[in-house]
Design a protein around this motif. Structure first.
Motif, PDB file in Angstrom:
ATOM      1  N   ALA A 165      36.759  41.209  33.367  1.00  0.00           N
ATOM      2  CA  ALA A 165      37.825  41.083  32.374  1.00  0.00           C
ATOM      3  C   ALA A 165      37.427  41.929  31.167  1.00  0.00           C
ATOM      4  CB  ALA A 165      38.007  39.622  31.970  1.00  0.00           C
ATOM      5  N   PRO A 166      38.384  42.567  30.498  1.00  0.00           N
ATOM      6  CA  PRO A 166      39.809  42.615  30.816  1.00  0.00           C
ATOM      7  C   PRO A 166      40.094  43.423  32.081  1.00  0.00           C
ATOM      8  CG  PRO A 166      39.296  44.078  28.986  1.00  0.00           C
ATOM      9  CD  PRO A 166      38.045  43.320  29.280  1.00  0.00           C
ATOM     10  N   ALA A 167      41.306  43.289  32.584  1.00  0.00           N
ATOM     11  CA  ALA A 167      41.636  43.812  33.906  1.00  0.00           C
ATOM     12  C   ALA A 167      41.394  45.311  34.050  1.00  0.00           C
ATOM     13  CB  ALA A 167      43.095  43.477  34.236  1.00  0.00           C
ATOM     14  N   LEU A 168      41.801  46.097  33.059  1.00  0.00           N
ATOM     15  CA  LEU A 168      41.711  47.555  33.200  1.00  0.00           C
ATOM     16  C   LEU A 168      40.278  48.068  33.172  1.00  0.00           C
ATOM     17  CD1 LEU A 168      44.773  48.934  31.196  1.00  0.00           C
ATOM     18  CD2 LEU A 168      44.449  48.837  33.671  1.00  0.00           C
ATOM     19  N   ALA A 169      39.334  47.215  32.778  1.00  0.00           N
ATOM     20  CA  ALA A 169      37.925  47.627  32.804  1.00  0.00           C
ATOM     21  C   ALA A 169      37.445  47.884  34.222  1.00  0.00           C
ATOM     22  CB  ALA A 169      37.055  46.563  32.142  1.00  0.00           C
TER      23      ALA A 169
END
Length: 209
Positions: free
Chosen positions: A44-48
Motif C-alpha cells: 500500500a498504496p496501490a500504485l506503489a
C-alpha cells in the motif's frame, strides 16, 4: 512510504494451484506451471506496486509476471520462475528498494475453518455458481478456510494440495478483505489439508495488523 503487507514466496507450485493461477480470470500476464517458484507481493498504496514490479524485473528480467493488479487500497504482483535463485534475487531487490524486511509484512490471521461432511446436492450446486476452480460434487467433504490478509489463501491452497494431492481445489479467493479456500475430498484428506494450512500460516513471521 510503501507499506509491505504481504511478502509471500511459494516454492514448487502444485499442479492444481498453478492451473488456478493460469485461469482466464486471474492470468493477466504469463501463466505459471507446476514446479515453478512464485513470489507474491502486496503493498500500500496501490500504485506503489509498479515500483515493486520495476525493481523485480530489472533485477531478474527472465522472471515472468503472472498478475499485476491494483485494488482501491492495495497493489499486488505475482512473479514466477523455474529458477529459485531468480525469485530470491527479485525478492531481495524489492525489499532493498523499499527499505523493508520480509518480517515487516502482516502476520496472517486465521479467521475461520470448518469441514462439512457429505455435502448436499443443493449446497454443491449453489457453490458451483461462483467457484473459479474445479467443480464440487455432492457427497464429498468440503474444507472451508478463511484468513487475512487475503493473499495468504495462495500459500494455503498450495500447501493443502501438497499435503493432500488427491483433494480437489474448488475455489481460491485471494483478493479482498480476507482470503478463502474451498477444498473437497475425503474426510482424511480434508483433515490433512487443514493441518497443513494451519501449520504453514502459524509459521509465517510478521507484524500485528
Amino acid at each position: 512510504m510503501t507499506e509491505l503487507r504481504v511478502y509471500l514466496p511459494i516454492d514448487d507450485l502444485r499442479p492444481q494451484f498453478a492451473a488456478y493461477l493460469s485461469s482466464p480470470t486471474r492470468a493477466r500476464g504469463y501463466p505459471p506451471f507446476a514446479g515453478q517458484h512464485s513470489l507474491i507481493i502486496e503493498v500500500a498504496p496501490a500504485l506503489a506496486i509498479h515500483r515493486i514490479a520495476d525493481l523485480a524485473l530489472k533485477e531478474a528480467p527472465e522472471m515472468e509476471p503472472g498478475i499485476l493488479f491494483t485494488e482501491r487500497q492495495f497493489g499486488l504482483l505475482e512473479l514466477h520462475s523455474s529458477d529459485k535463485a531468480e525469485v530470491e534475487a527479485a525478492g531481495k531487490a524489492i525489499l532493498a528498494g523499499i527499505g523493508a524486511k520480509a518480517t515487516d509484512q502482516l502476520a496472517p490471521t486465521i479467521l475461520f475453518h470448518d469441514i462439512i461432511e457429505d455435502l448436499s446436492d443443493q449446497h454443491a450446486i449453489i457453490l458451483n455458481r461462483s467457484r473459479d476452480a474445479s467443480i464440487l460434487v455432492p457427497g464429498v467433504c468440503l474444507l472451508i478456510y478463511e484468513m487475512a490478509p487475503a493473499l495468504f489463501a495462495c500459500v494455503a491452497a498450495n500447501e493443502a494440495e501438497r499435503a493432500a494431492p488427491g483433494a480437489v481445489i474448488n475455489d481460491v479467493q485471494m483478493m479482498g478483505a480476507s482470503g478463502r479456500l474451498f477444498l473437497s475430498g475425503t474426510k482424511e484428506e480434508m483433515v490433512r489439508a487443514r493441518e497443513a494450512i494451519t501449520t504453514t500460516l502459524e509459521a509465517v513471521k510478521g507484524r500485528k495488523a
